[in-house]
Scaffold this motif. Structure first.
Motif, short mmCIF file in Angstrom:
data_model
loop_
_atom_site.label_atom_id
_atom_site.label_comp_id
_atom_site.label_asym_id
_atom_site.label_seq_id
_atom_site.Cartn_x
_atom_site.Cartn_y
_atom_site.Cartn_z
N ALA A 173 0.82 -1.23 0.00
CA ALA A 173 0.00 0.00 0.00
C ALA A 173 0.84 1.27 0.00
CB ALA A 173 -0.95 0.00 1.20
N GLY A 174 2.06 1.20 0.52
CA GLY A 174 2.89 2.40 0.60
C GLY A 174 3.45 2.87 -0.72
N TYR A 175 3.39 2.04 -1.74
CA TYR A 175 4.03 2.39 -3.00
C TYR A 175 3.22 3.38 -3.84
CZ TYR A 175 7.53 -1.11 -2.03
OH TYR A 175 8.56 -1.81 -1.44
N VAL A 176 2.03 3.76 -3.36
CA VAL A 176 1.29 4.81 -4.07
C VAL A 176 1.73 6.19 -3.62
CG1 VAL A 176 -0.72 3.33 -4.39
CG2 VAL A 176 -0.60 4.79 -2.36
N GLY A 177 2.61 6.25 -2.62
CA GLY A 177 3.06 7.57 -2.13
C GLY A 177 4.54 7.55 -1.79
N LEU A 178 5.38 7.26 -2.78
CA LEU A 178 6.82 7.17 -2.55
C LEU A 178 7.40 8.54 -2.22
CD1 LEU A 178 7.91 4.70 -5.38
CD2 LEU A 178 7.61 4.22 -2.95
N PRO A 179 8.45 8.60 -1.38
CA PRO A 179 9.09 9.88 -1.03
C PRO A 179 9.64 10.59 -2.25
CG PRO A 179 9.85 8.11 0.41
CD PRO A 179 9.08 7.46 -0.69
N ILE A 180 9.82 11.89 -2.12
CA ILE A 180 10.28 12.71 -3.23
C ILE A 180 11.69 12.33 -3.68
CG2 ILE A 180 11.31 14.55 -1.84
CD1 ILE A 180 10.12 16.54 -3.86
N VAL A 181 12.47 11.70 -2.79
CA VAL A 181 13.83 11.30 -3.17
C VAL A 181 13.81 10.22 -4.24
CG1 VAL A 181 14.87 11.91 -0.96
CG2 VAL A 181 13.90 9.64 -1.26
N PHE A 182 12.70 9.52 -4.38
CA PHE A 182 12.59 8.52 -5.44
C PHE A 182 12.04 9.12 -6.72
CE2 PHE A 182 12.31 5.97 -1.53
CZ PHE A 182 13.32 5.04 -1.77
N GLY A 183 11.67 10.39 -6.66
CA GLY A 183 11.09 11.07 -7.82
C GLY A 183 9.73 11.64 -7.46
N ALA A 184 9.58 12.95 -7.68
CA ALA A 184 8.33 13.62 -7.28
C ALA A 184 7.12 13.02 -7.98
CB ALA A 184 8.43 15.11 -7.58
N HIS A 185 7.31 12.53 -9.22
CA HIS A 185 6.19 11.99 -9.98
C HIS A 185 5.68 10.66 -9.42
CE1 HIS A 185 9.74 9.98 -11.57
NE2 HIS A 185 8.95 9.04 -12.05
N LEU A 186 6.45 10.04 -8.51
CA LEU A 186 6.06 8.75 -7.96
C LEU A 186 5.14 8.87 -6.75
CD1 LEU A 186 9.43 6.79 -8.24
CD2 LEU A 186 7.43 6.68 -9.75
N PHE A 194 -0.22 9.44 -4.61
CA PHE A 194 -1.23 9.72 -3.60
C PHE A 194 -1.32 11.23 -3.35
CE2 PHE A 194 -3.16 10.06 0.54
CZ PHE A 194 -4.11 9.05 0.55
N GLY A 195 -0.16 11.87 -3.17
CA GLY A 195 -0.15 13.31 -2.92
C GLY A 195 -0.71 14.10 -4.08
N ARG A 196 -0.36 13.72 -5.30
CA ARG A 196 -0.88 14.42 -6.48
C ARG A 196 -2.37 14.23 -6.64
NH1 ARG A 196 0.63 12.31 -10.83
NH2 ARG A 196 1.91 10.56 -10.12
N PHE A 197 -2.86 13.04 -6.29
CA PHE A 197 -4.29 12.77 -6.39
C PHE A 197 -5.09 13.63 -5.43
CE2 PHE A 197 -7.98 9.94 -5.25
CZ PHE A 197 -8.66 10.08 -6.45
N GLN A 198 -4.50 13.96 -4.26
CA GLN A 198 -5.20 14.73 -3.24
C GLN A 198 -5.11 16.25 -3.46
OE1 GLN A 198 -7.17 13.51 -0.78
NE2 GLN A 198 -6.80 11.50 -1.70
N GLU A 199 -4.30 16.68 -4.39
CA GLU A 199 -4.07 18.13 -4.56
C GLU A 199 -5.34 18.94 -4.80
OE1 GLU A 199 -1.10 18.65 -7.53
OE2 GLU A 199 0.55 18.04 -6.22
#
Length: 633
Positions: free
Chosen positions: A473-486, A489-494
């Motif tokens: 479940a955590g892979y829908v919101g990877l940290p920015i260090v792995f790439g902001a586009h990954l 979850f954060g982009r979906f909530q914007e």
């Protein structure tokens, strides 16, 4: 499909109604199928609505459905209307998917209970209320769901009401939540008075236009947060949740891990624009959340009841969510809510599977070595424990790291340090629980060991599915260090997060923070391994060396006793005083006095109604004399 999203809450509502009306006449298999199918249909409709919302693009408008005008008073109008946006979509998916798995699990766990139909009626009613809460497009509809889940929590915690402890726990939960709800209602009243509407869109428009004074914004935000502290078990209104473990284990998994207790988190995330306009309110939310995370974790260190350890863990993890909300990391807080639903629901269901195997045993000091007897429960419980401890690449690692990183980035280092300290405590007490339950020397009671067995498939299959999602479940919101586009979850909530304070650090700093989180997680695990597997005599020595500290933690800082002495006993004595001096003397005195007066005058009048002609003649004569005297004089 999206035009029918408003039907999501009504499948469990219809199922609950049918079970309540016809449950006694229906076979158990039909009740189980109907109850599970209703929640599954809600999940399917939520899932398809989510897909269509996602396919509409980043700037998709929220779906709304106005069923009818509900309250009309002057210029104030409240519609019974629903809203489906990215935040609603996430909550609906969590409530219905995890809820469906818990319903399936319950068909096995509750199979021998005499109140089988009543249990599923309450569970479906709760699911309906929770969906109303998250789908309401205004505060009034949300409040209906808010109070609905409170009612269902009371019914389900006290489900085995023949037990005094269960009945008392239900009352405790109900009363404590009413305290928080008083603040929540005041916040709603202030908003309605100054905005003229309870609709979230109208409230956000008024806030964006600066139509509400800064001081009033802070007051409203704090009042709403008081409601959240009750529903989501934060300091000082957390005391109901540990006692709520008196309910059946599926209730603990559904209400007190995955859904109801997250209502306060959802509410603040929904009102994120209001909170972002008040630095004071956000600081209060962050500090209370951080303190709760550490405070509850410290009590979990020494508890021996397997469900109570998880209860204090729930309070602590909710503290992390509020910490994230308080530093402006709204999407990170909701992300942790999402992952927490999977691994904490799995932990509670795993605990129920252990209890099922041991004929209801709760004391982890009477367990040990169970991993070889429970080939499905053990690996799934292990996955959930690794996830909540923050071990890298499991769901809890990503969501917890997002909160801690945001806390550091906000400049609130005190809150970040508390969160980091809470993380090491979490890893320690969870692996203490794991080691004492599944590893080491067997400490089983002979009777429990004689009946030791793995749970049926109706219970183990939901464990396996939740274990899978606790992994991924955590892979829908990877940290920015792995790439902001990954960070999908954060982009979906914007579109819903109107104004966050999230600040991104340099990649080097973020890597250091990630390494710090990993280090504290493994430190907690290593210390638990040494104390409870390699050198199990050390904990006993520590207890003997620090008996007062151990007693303080084991007795939960004596907060129940303090509350009883300060509030409960005072309220009881005050009630007794009012009863003795007002109810008995004034209310009962007035009623009894009226009766006595009527009796007295009745007796006097009875003398004039003797039935003897001579008495009536005498009265007639006296009356004539009196009338003649009046005319003469």
């Amino acid at each position: 499909m999206t035009e029918y999203f408003w039907l999501i809450p009504f499948f469990p509502a219809v199922s609950s109604f049918l079970i309540i009306v016809f449950g006694r006449k229906l076979p158990r298999k039909y009740i189980a199928v109907q109850a599970c199918l209703a929640v599954f249909l809600s999940f399917l409709l939520s899932f398809f609505s989510f897909l269509e919302l996602r396919s509409a693009g980043h700037e998709a408008e929220a779906l709304t459905k106005n069923l009818f005008s509900w309250i009309q008073s002057g210029n104030f109008n409240v519609d019974l209307s629903f809203r489906f946006d990215p935040l609603t979509a996430v909550m609906c998916l969590v409530v219905t998917f995890v809820g469906f798995l818990i319903h399936v699990y319950s068909t096995g766990y509750m199979s021998h209970d005499k109140s089988y139909a009543r249990f599923f009626a309450y569970m479906n009613l709760f699911t309906f209320a929770m969906l109303i809460l998250v789908m309401g497009s205004n505060l009034v509809v949300m409040f209906v769901g808010w109070e609905g889940v409170g009612l269902c929590s009371y019914l389900l915690i006290g489900f085995w009401y023949e037990k005094p402890s269960a009945a008392n726990a239900g009352k405790k939960a109900f009363i404590v939540n009413r305290i928080g709800d008083a603040g929540f209602m005041l916040g709603i009243f202030f908003l309605v008075i100054h905005v003229g509407s309870a609709e979230f869109s109208a409230i956000n428009h008024a806030l964006e236009g600066g139509h509400i004074a800064q001081g009033l914004v802070t007051l409203i935000a704090i009042l709403l947060f008081i409601g959240a502290t009750g529903k989501s078990a934060q300091i000082p209104l957390y005391v109901w949740l540990p006692d709520a473990m008196e309910g059946p284990t599926p209730v603990s998994a559904l209400i007190h891990a995955a859904t109801m207790v997250t209502a306060g988190v959802y509410m603040i995330a929904r009102m994120n624009l209001l909170y972002s306009l008040s630095h004071t309110a956000m600081t209060i939310v962050a500090v209370v959340g951080a303190l709760t995370a550490v405070y509850a974790a410290s009590m979990a260190l020494v508890q021996n009841d397997i469900k109570r350890v998880l209860a204090y863990s729930t309070i602590s993890q909710l503290g992390y969510m509020f910490l994230g909300l308080g530093v402006g990391a709204y999407s990170a807080a909701v992300f942790h809510l999402d992952t927490h639903a999977f691994f904490k629901g799995l932990l509670f269901l795993g605990a129920g599977s252990v209890m099922h195997a041991l004929s209801g045993e709760l004391n982890i000091q009477k367990m040990g070595g169970l991993r070889k007897y429970l080939p499905v429960t053990f690996p799934t419980f292990l996955v959930a424990t690794l996830a909540i401890a923050g071990v890298p690449f499991l769901s809890g690692f990503f969501s917890k790291d997002a909160i801690l990183t945001s806390a550091c980035a906000s400049g609130n280092y005190f809150v970040w340090a508390l969160g980091l300290f809470g993380a090491i405590l979490t890893a320690f007490y969870m692996f203490r629980l794991l080691f004492l339950t599944f590893f080491g020397k067997e400490r089983l009671e002979p009777e429990a060991k004689a009946h030791l067995h793995e749970s049926p498939k109706s219970m183990t299959i939901p464990l396996a599915i939740l274990g899978f999602f606790a992994l991924i479940a955590g892979y829908v919101g990877l940290p920015i260090v792995f790439g902001a586009h990954l960070n999908w979850f954060g982009r979906f909530q914007e579109p819903v997060i109107h104004a966050g304070h999230e600040v991104h650090l340099s990649l080097g700093t973020e890597w250091l923070l990630i390494l710090a989180s990993v280090a504290v997680a493994f430190t907690g695990i290593f210390v638990a391994y040494i104390l409870y597997l390699k050198k199990p005599h050390i904990p006993h020595n520590l207890v003997a060396r620090f008996p007062k500290l151990y007693k303080l933690l084991y007795n939960k800082y004596y907060m129940d006793e303090i509350y009883n002495a300060t509030f409960v006993n005072s309220a009881i004595k005050g009630s007794e005083f009012v009863y003795d001096n007002f109810d008995l003397k004034v209310i009962d005195g007035a009623v009894n006095g009226s009766a006595a007066s009527a009796n007295f005058f009745g007796k006097i009048l009875s003398y004039f109604h003797s039935g003897l002609i001579k008495d009536y003649a005498l009265i007639f004569l006296l009356g004539a004399v009196a009338l003649l005297a009046y005319l003469i004089f």
